[in-house]
Write a protein that holds these residues in place. Sequence first.
Motif, PDB file in Angstrom:
ATOM      1  N   ASP A   1     -32.979  46.233 -26.849  1.00  0.00           N
ATOM      2  CA  ASP A   1     -32.647  44.842 -26.554  1.00  0.00           C
ATOM      3  C   ASP A   1     -32.044  44.816 -25.151  1.00  0.00           C
ATOM      4  O   ASP A   1     -30.897  45.222 -24.947  1.00  0.00           O
ATOM      5  CB  ASP A   1     -31.646  44.328 -27.590  1.00  0.00           C
ATOM      6  CG  ASP A   1     -31.215  42.887 -27.332  1.00  0.00           C
ATOM      7  OD1 ASP A   1     -31.669  42.304 -26.321  1.00  0.00           O
ATOM      8  OD2 ASP A   1     -30.419  42.362 -28.135  1.00  0.00           O
ATOM      9  N   PHE A   2     -32.810  44.333 -24.180  1.00  0.00           N
ATOM     10  CA  PHE A   2     -32.362  44.376 -22.792  1.00  0.00           C
ATOM     11  C   PHE A   2     -31.320  43.303 -22.463  1.00  0.00           C
ATOM     12  O   PHE A   2     -30.851  43.243 -21.325  1.00  0.00           O
ATOM     13  CB  PHE A   2     -33.564  44.265 -21.850  1.00  0.00           C
ATOM     14  CG  PHE A   2     -34.395  45.515 -21.820  1.00  0.00           C
ATOM     15  CD1 PHE A   2     -33.963  46.639 -21.128  1.00  0.00           C
ATOM     16  CD2 PHE A   2     -35.597  45.579 -22.501  1.00  0.00           C
ATOM     17  CE1 PHE A   2     -34.723  47.794 -21.103  1.00  0.00           C
ATOM     18  CE2 PHE A   2     -36.365  46.737 -22.489  1.00  0.00           C
ATOM     19  CZ  PHE A   2     -35.931  47.850 -21.788  1.00  0.00           C
ATOM     20  N   SER A   3     -30.943  42.487 -23.439  1.00  0.00           N
ATOM     21  CA  SER A   3     -29.839  41.558 -23.212  1.00  0.00           C
ATOM     22  C   SER A   3     -28.491  42.264 -23.361  1.00  0.00           C
ATOM     23  O   SER A   3     -27.447  41.690 -23.037  1.00  0.00           O
ATOM     24  CB  SER A   3     -29.921  40.377 -24.189  1.00  0.00           C
ATOM     25  OG  SER A   3     -29.648  40.803 -25.516  1.00  0.00           O
ATOM     26  N   LYS A   4     -28.530  43.502 -23.818  1.00  0.00           N
ATOM     27  CA  LYS A   4     -27.296  44.282 -23.945  1.00  0.00           C
ATOM     28  C   LYS A   4     -26.964  44.961 -22.626  1.00  0.00           C
ATOM     29  O   LYS A   4     -27.791  45.039 -21.720  1.00  0.00           O
ATOM     30  CB  LYS A   4     -27.422  45.298 -25.075  1.00  0.00           C
ATOM     31  CG  LYS A   4     -27.546  44.652 -26.449  1.00  0.00           C
ATOM     32  CD  LYS A   4     -27.517  45.686 -27.553  1.00  0.00           C
ATOM     33  CE  LYS A   4     -27.541  45.018 -28.923  1.00  0.00           C
ATOM     34  NZ  LYS A   4     -27.495  46.001 -30.023  1.00  0.00           N
ATOM     35  N   ASP A   5     -25.750  45.491 -22.526  1.00  0.00           N
ATOM     36  CA  ASP A   5     -25.319  46.125 -21.279  1.00  0.00           C
ATOM     37  C   ASP A   5     -25.938  47.509 -21.127  1.00  0.00           C
ATOM     38  O   ASP A   5     -26.401  48.115 -22.104  1.00  0.00           O
ATOM     39  CB  ASP A   5     -23.790  46.217 -21.226  1.00  0.00           C
ATOM     40  CG  ASP A   5     -23.238  47.135 -22.295  1.00  0.00           C
ATOM     41  OD1 ASP A   5     -23.038  48.328 -22.012  1.00  0.00           O
ATOM     42  OD2 ASP A   5     -23.029  46.668 -23.432  1.00  0.00           O
ATOM     43  N   CYS A   6     -25.926  48.006 -19.908  1.00  0.00           N
ATOM     44  CA  CYS A   6     -26.622  49.249 -19.598  1.00  0.00           C
ATOM     45  C   CYS A   6     -26.057  50.450 -20.348  1.00  0.00           C
ATOM     46  O   CYS A   6     -26.808  51.352 -20.756  1.00  0.00           O
ATOM     47  CB  CYS A   6     -26.629  49.508 -18.091  1.00  0.00           C
ATOM     48  SG  CYS A   6     -24.993  49.631 -17.338  1.00  0.00           S
ATOM     49  N   LEU A   7     -24.742  50.496 -20.564  1.00  0.00           N
ATOM     50  CA  LEU A   7     -24.153  51.627 -21.280  1.00  0.00           C
ATOM     51  C   LEU A   7     -24.589  51.642 -22.742  1.00  0.00           C
ATOM     52  O   LEU A   7     -24.915  52.696 -23.293  1.00  0.00           O
ATOM     53  CB  LEU A   7     -22.625  51.572 -21.179  1.00  0.00           C
ATOM     54  CG  LEU A   7     -22.031  51.796 -19.787  1.00  0.00           C
ATOM     55  CD1 LEU A   7     -20.522  51.637 -19.821  1.00  0.00           C
ATOM     56  CD2 LEU A   7     -22.404  53.176 -19.249  1.00  0.00           C
TER      57      LEU A   7
ATOM     58  N   LEU B   1     -28.086  54.028 -27.011  1.00  0.00           N
ATOM     59  CA  LEU B   1     -29.168  53.926 -27.989  1.00  0.00           C
ATOM     60  C   LEU B   1     -30.270  54.920 -27.665  1.00  0.00           C
ATOM     61  O   LEU B   1     -30.787  55.614 -28.558  1.00  0.00           O
ATOM     62  CB  LEU B   1     -29.736  52.510 -27.999  1.00  0.00           C
ATOM     63  CG  LEU B   1     -30.944  52.294 -28.912  1.00  0.00           C
ATOM     64  CD1 LEU B   1     -30.534  52.352 -30.372  1.00  0.00           C
ATOM     65  CD2 LEU B   1     -31.658  50.980 -28.601  1.00  0.00           C
ATOM     66  N   ILE B   2     -30.642  55.022 -26.390  1.00  0.00           N
ATOM     67  CA  ILE B   2     -31.702  55.945 -25.974  1.00  0.00           C
ATOM     68  C   ILE B   2     -31.322  57.380 -26.296  1.00  0.00           C
ATOM     69  O   ILE B   2     -32.138  58.162 -26.803  1.00  0.00           O
ATOM     70  CB  ILE B   2     -32.004  55.759 -24.476  1.00  0.00           C
ATOM     71  CG1 ILE B   2     -32.674  54.391 -24.247  1.00  0.00           C
ATOM     72  CG2 ILE B   2     -32.895  56.878 -23.934  1.00  0.00           C
ATOM     73  CD1 ILE B   2     -32.737  53.961 -22.792  1.00  0.00           C
ATOM     74  N   ARG B   3     -30.076  57.743 -26.042  1.00  0.00           N
ATOM     75  CA  ARG B   3     -29.620  59.098 -26.370  1.00  0.00           C
ATOM     76  C   ARG B   3     -29.633  59.335 -27.875  1.00  0.00           C
ATOM     77  O   ARG B   3     -30.042  60.396 -28.353  1.00  0.00           O
ATOM     78  CB  ARG B   3     -28.217  59.311 -25.814  1.00  0.00           C
ATOM     79  CG  ARG B   3     -28.166  59.476 -24.298  1.00  0.00           C
ATOM     80  CD  ARG B   3     -26.753  59.317 -23.772  1.00  0.00           C
ATOM     81  NE  ARG B   3     -25.784  60.067 -24.554  1.00  0.00           N
ATOM     82  CZ  ARG B   3     -24.532  59.665 -24.810  1.00  0.00           C
ATOM     83  NH1 ARG B   3     -24.104  58.496 -24.349  1.00  0.00           N
ATOM     84  NH2 ARG B   3     -23.716  60.417 -25.513  1.00  0.00           N
TER      85      ARG B   3
ATOM     86  N   ILE C   1     -34.844  48.931 -14.701  1.00  0.00           N
ATOM     87  CA  ILE C   1     -35.084  47.809 -15.606  1.00  0.00           C
ATOM     88  C   ILE C   1     -33.796  47.003 -15.749  1.00  0.00           C
ATOM     89  O   ILE C   1     -32.744  47.548 -16.079  1.00  0.00           O
ATOM     90  CB  ILE C   1     -35.538  48.312 -16.990  1.00  0.00           C
ATOM     91  CG1 ILE C   1     -36.757  49.244 -16.858  1.00  0.00           C
ATOM     92  CG2 ILE C   1     -35.862  47.130 -17.905  1.00  0.00           C
ATOM     93  CD1 ILE C   1     -37.047  50.039 -18.109  1.00  0.00           C
ATOM     94  N   LYS C   2     -33.904  45.709 -15.507  1.00  0.00           N
ATOM     95  CA  LYS C   2     -32.738  44.830 -15.569  1.00  0.00           C
ATOM     96  C   LYS C   2     -32.233  44.677 -16.994  1.00  0.00           C
ATOM     97  O   LYS C   2     -33.005  44.575 -17.952  1.00  0.00           O
ATOM     98  CB  LYS C   2     -33.130  43.448 -15.027  1.00  0.00           C
ATOM     99  CG  LYS C   2     -32.074  42.364 -15.164  1.00  0.00           C
ATOM    100  CD  LYS C   2     -30.977  42.495 -14.147  1.00  0.00           C
ATOM    101  CE  LYS C   2     -30.075  41.249 -14.153  1.00  0.00           C
ATOM    102  NZ  LYS C   2     -29.362  41.017 -15.412  1.00  0.00           N
ATOM    103  N   CYS C   3     -30.913  44.685 -17.143  1.00  0.00           N
ATOM    104  CA  CYS C   3     -30.287  44.377 -18.417  1.00  0.00           C
ATOM    105  C   CYS C   3     -28.986  43.646 -18.133  1.00  0.00           C
ATOM    106  O   CYS C   3     -28.696  43.294 -16.983  1.00  0.00           O
ATOM    107  CB  CYS C   3     -30.057  45.644 -19.249  1.00  0.00           C
ATOM    108  SG  CYS C   3     -29.018  46.880 -18.451  1.00  0.00           S
TER     109      CYS C   3
END
Length: 310
Positions: free
Chosen positions: A212-218, A223-225, A272-274
């Motif tokens: 969900d790219f509306s969330k912050d980058c951290l 999530l990716i990790r 990618i913008k978030c």
Amino acid sequence: MKIVFMGTPDFSVPCLRALVEKGYEVALVVTQADKPKGRGHKLTPPPVKKYALTQGIPVYQPEKMKDNSTYEYLKCIGADLYIVVAYGKILPEAILQLPKYGCINVHASLLPKLRGAAPIQWSIINGEAVTGVTTMQMDVGLDTGDMLLKKEIPIEERDTGETLHDKLTVLGKEVLLETLEALEEGMLNPQKQDDSLSNYAPMIDKTVSKIDFSKDCLSICRLIRAMNSYPFAHTFYEGKLLKIIQATPVKGNDFTGENGEILAVDADGILIKCDNGAICATEIQMEGKRKMLTSEYVKGNSFTIGTILE
């Protein structure tokens, strides 16, 4: 002391191996059914079953734990203790009461904080600084039994679901053996859990792993990790599945564009913008392709700047 061991995945194997190597009498291994895997859907035994068979330990794979036949079978074993490590099925009260010393569970979190099926991944997603292993005297609730022993480890900045899993498998067998030693010496001091401190760690599926790219980058990078190496965090590029294997957060409020928009593509990665910044995807897997560093992928493929990832 006669033991019945219940477990299924890779996480369970080191605990079973430790029991065997320490000379404990493991009378039976209970595990889930063989499941089809791979392109040929060949029936494949769980890791615990594979190891048990190499040691000549009988294996039992009941379809349901609530069947009377399962109860009678386990009753005939006459075990003093059941040890449960990521078995994947809930034990009914009648079975919990069969062994003399009850059922001890090895849980991959610091209870009562994360109860449920996927505490390893959720500890990363939630941004916890530490995690660990708790042994617990099982009761009829979901990870609600009295705590026996705990050990903690830090969650490193680059830990993934896979690396943390591997660390906790080692820690798990250590805590289990210490718990058994304390049990034999009459030194266990069970502690009640504070339910108000508990959070649920539900099973991981592709709904959880969708970015969900509306969330912050951290949050997105956590999530990716956590989803590395299964099922991998994902999004969609022009209708095709795009798994993001590794990414780094880029903080800042000076990025323009919509959340999920590809801002730049270069040898460093895909920017990618978030919310409140961006992520730089440094390793990816496009649908139908193998996992690749982004710098390698873009040599023969392209991403259109301005595209909004779904």
